[in-house]
Write an enzyme that holds these catalytic residues in place. Structure first.
Site, PDB file in Angstrom:
ATOM      1  N   SER A 164       0.497  -1.288  -0.245  1.00 12.17           N
ATOM      2  CA  SER A 164      -0.042  -0.048  -0.127  1.00 12.17           C
ATOM      3  C   SER A 164       0.955   1.373  -0.242  1.00 12.17           C
ATOM      4  CB  SER A 164      -0.792   0.074   1.363  1.00 12.17           C
ATOM      5  OG  SER A 164      -1.623   0.658   0.789  1.00 12.17           O
ATOM      6  N   ASP A 210      -9.157  -4.088  -6.385  1.00  8.38           N
ATOM      7  CA  ASP A 210      -8.992  -2.986  -5.079  1.00  8.38           C
ATOM      8  C   ASP A 210      -9.430  -2.017  -4.996  1.00  8.38           C
ATOM      9  OD1 ASP A 210      -7.309  -1.298  -2.926  1.00  8.38           O
ATOM     10  OD2 ASP A 210      -5.469  -1.816  -3.842  1.00  8.38           O
ATOM     11  N   HIS A 242      -7.627  -5.842  -1.641  1.00  4.66           N
ATOM     12  CA  HIS A 242      -5.925  -4.890  -1.622  1.00  4.66           C
ATOM     13  C   HIS A 242      -4.753  -5.738  -0.625  1.00  4.66           C
ATOM     14  CE1 HIS A 242      -4.195  -1.085  -1.139  1.00  4.66           C
ATOM     15  NE2 HIS A 242      -3.963  -0.713  -0.086  1.00  4.66           N
TER      16      HIS A 242
END
Length: 294
Positions: A164, A210, A242
């Protein structure tokens, strides 16, 4: 064996040549030098790169937050056997609001395949991607200059990973330090969309579903913009979200990130077979790459 003085000069030279040749033939053969001195571990198979552990026994050491200033502490995982020489090293950052526990599964998995790995906490869980990139580099510098395992590491063979905002941080680290050998941003998030100055071999891992860092506005344009990277790849996880690269792990993330790190940190072409031609399967929505790799 003395050479008789009565022999002519040409005859003496001929005899000496013959004696030298006989000596060489009688001498034990020297061991062959490995084509690639950085190879670590046995020849890989599909089973070995999907395994939760490799062939190296490992240990770990905690890096206290209070003992470092350039990142928020972490955990080092390292092979205990140094008979094959030094190892490449990888630093891994978690994402926004997360701690190292979210990416800790990669530490022992990669270390047991022949890397020194540090999973880090960031100085604040709210740190932005560029700060995380700086902290990844700080962790690598700590590993190679200060840590208790520094003598086990080849400081010229280093890489970064992150999830991320940590993935965005790994892109930022690669932009800052082109001497890195590999970067693997996992479902990366970053406000910057163009990475034309990155010269580090980079594999970007995106996830089809995601919604935090949609591939259409993050992973895909990041990959497309890597025009200066000598080698790049884009792996999109099928029907994944994600958090696919975090706690609990993903076999697909592990096997292809391992192959990328081996190929470019260790220059181990035995792993090319898993990257070129492009892999496929039910776990992979899409794969793009600059095959064959340089």
């Amino acid at each position: 064996m003395p050479v008789p003085a009565r022999l002519s000069a040409p005859r003496k030279a001929s005899l000496l040549t013959a004696l030298c040749a006989a000596f060489v033939l009688a001498s034990p053969a020297l061991p062959a030098t490995a084509a690639n001195p950085y190879e670590r571990g046995p020849a890989p198979t599909n089973a070995s790169i999907e395994a939760t552990r490799g062939t190296f026994a490992i240990a770990q050491v905690t890096v206290a937050r209070s003992s470092v200033s350039t990142f928020g502490g972490g955990t080092i995982y390292y092979p205990t056997d140094t008979s094959a020489g030094t190892f490449g090293a990888v630093a891994i950052s978690p994402g926004f609001t997360a701690s190292q526990s979210s990416i800790a599964w990669l530490g022992p998995r990669l270390a047991s395949q022949g890397f020194v790995v540090i999973t880090i906490d960031t100085r604040s869980t709210l740190d932005q991607p560029d700060s995380r990139g700086t902290q990844l580099l700080g962790a690598l510098d700590y590993l190679t200059n200060t840590s208790s395992v520094r003598t086990r590491i080849d400081a010229t063979r280093l890489g970064v990973m992150g999830h991320s905002m940590g993935g965005g941080g790994s892109l930022a680290a690669a932009r800052t330090r082109p001497a890195l050998q590999a970067a693997v941003p996992m479902t990366p998030w970053h406000g910057t969309k163009s990475w034309t100055t990155v010269r580090v071999p980079t594999m970007i891992i995106g996830a089809e579903n995601d919604t935090t860092a949609p591939v259409s506005s993050h992973a895909e344009p990041f990959y497309t913009s890597l025009s200066a990277a000598p080698d790049k790849a884009y792996l999109e996880l099928n029907n994944a979200g994600h958090s696919a690269p975090t706690s609990g792990g993903s076999v697909t993330v592990a096997k292809y990130s391992l192959s990328w790190l081996k190929r470019f940190i260790d220059n181990d072409t035995r792993y090319d077979q898993f990257l070129c031609p492009a892999p496929s399967g039910t776990a992979i929505e899409e794969y793009r790459a600059t095959c064959p790799h340089s």
